[in-house]
Motif scaffolding. Structure first.
Motif, PDB file in Angstrom:
ATOM      1  N   LEU A   1       0.854  -1.186   0.000  1.00 28.09           N
ATOM      2  CA  LEU A   1       0.000   0.000   0.000  1.00 28.09           C
ATOM      3  C   LEU A   1       0.891   1.237   0.000  1.00 28.09           C
ATOM      4  N   CYS A   2       0.640   2.160  -0.932  1.00 29.99           N
ATOM      5  CA  CYS A   2       1.438   3.373  -1.007  1.00 29.99           C
ATOM      6  C   CYS A   2       0.570   4.597  -0.759  1.00 29.99           C
ATOM      7  N   GLU A   3       1.205   5.764  -0.738  1.00 26.46           N
ATOM      8  CA  GLU A   3       0.621   7.078  -0.451  1.00 26.46           C
ATOM      9  C   GLU A   3       0.382   7.221   1.060  1.00 26.46           C
ATOM     10  N   SER A   4       1.088   8.164   1.653  1.00 26.48           N
ATOM     11  CA  SER A   4       1.087   8.292   3.115  1.00 26.48           C
ATOM     12  C   SER A   4      -0.305   8.525   3.693  1.00 26.48           C
ATOM     13  N   ALA A   5      -1.116   9.351   3.033  1.00 22.39           N
ATOM     14  CA  ALA A   5      -2.458   9.621   3.559  1.00 22.39           C
ATOM     15  C   ALA A   5      -3.303   8.352   3.561  1.00 22.39           C
ATOM     16  N   VAL A   6      -3.170   7.562   2.509  1.00 21.25           N
ATOM     17  CA  VAL A   6      -3.921   6.305   2.414  1.00 21.25           C
ATOM     18  C   VAL A   6      -3.429   5.316   3.472  1.00 21.25           C
ATOM     19  N   ILE A   7      -2.123   5.289   3.677  1.00 24.47           N
ATOM     20  CA  ILE A   7      -1.559   4.385   4.685  1.00 24.47           C
ATOM     21  C   ILE A   7      -2.089   4.726   6.075  1.00 24.47           C
ATOM     22  N   VAL A   8      -2.128   6.018   6.404  1.00 23.92           N
ATOM     23  CA  VAL A   8      -2.631   6.429   7.715  1.00 23.92           C
ATOM     24  C   VAL A   8      -4.105   6.045   7.863  1.00 23.92           C
ATOM     25  N   GLU A   9      -4.878   6.220   6.809  1.00 18.59           N
ATOM     26  CA  GLU A   9      -6.287   5.817   6.860  1.00 18.59           C
ATOM     27  C   GLU A   9      -6.410   4.306   7.062  1.00 18.59           C
TER      28      GLU A   9
END
Length: 217
Positions: free
Chosen positions: A59-67
């Motif tokens: 899973l990539c993209e920091s905002a997506v990872i935090v979600e």
């Protein structure tokens, strides 16, 4: 076990790392730099960091990872349990990541890495940042945290991204746009930096920078 891929100079990597540490989520760090090599793009389609490796896949993209972390570990309460507060936290993250850091990133080549950017890029970035920072001032409280007295997930984004914004504008334009707008980001970073998770992130970043400097000498 979550495996966090990236390197300690990346503020988006550090944002995810801050969240993992702050909420005591077990993880392993894997050193990877951004690359267009197939071996990297097989996990992160654009060759960017960070990405995480999970039992389900990458899973990539920091905002997506935090979600994802918030959904996978609901007991950690990464976002506020109150829907309105959680939405305001997401709003602040969007401002920091998209309207401030991503715009200021146009300056980094010359501000930090010895390159050169065009006068047109400087002019366009100056105009956008002035507009976006003014909006951010109307949104963030800094009392002492972004939402007020309570530390929240939005502070993990601001802690790692406000310093390069301020330093880049100082380097390129001779003045710190954040300080000029009344955002004392150095005081803010000091407050957030009292948290053990923030101290770990900062120490690891400093160690990485020092190691790179030693390699160049």
């Amino acid at each position: 076990m979550i495996r966090l891929h990236g390197f300690a100079l990346s503020n988006y990597y550090n944002k995810v790392k801050f969240v993992l540490l702050e909420h005591d989520i077990p993880f392993e760090e894997v050193f990877v730099q951004p690359s267009q090599e197939d071996a990297v793009r097989a996990h992160s389609p654009l060759g960017k960091v960070p990405w995480i490796e999970t039992d389900e896949g990458d899973l990539c993209e920091s905002a997506v990872i935090v979600e994802y972390l918030a959904a996978r570990y609901p007991d950690r309460q990464i976002f506020s349990a109150d829907p309105w507060e959680a939405a305001k936290e997401r709003e602040l993250i969007a401002f920091v990541d998209t309207h401030l850091e991503l715009v200021a990133r146009n300056l980094y080549k010359e501000a930090f890495f010895g390159g050169t950017i065009t006068d047109a890029t400087k002019a366009r970035t100056e105009k956008l940042l002035a507009h976006h920072i003014a909006g951010f001032v109307r949104l963030a409280k800094f009392a002492p945290y972004l939402r007020g007295e309570r530390f929240c997930v939005a502070d993990t984004a601001a802690f790692v991204s406000l310093p390069p914004v301020g330093m880049a504008t100082q380097a390129i334009y001779g003045r710190d746009f954040l300080l000029d707008a009344g955002i004392d980001w150095k005081r803010y970073v000091k407050v957030v930096g009292e948290r053990p998770a923030a101290q770990r992130v900062s120490a690891d970043r400093k160690a990485y920078v020092e190691a790179m400097q030693q390699q160049r000498t």
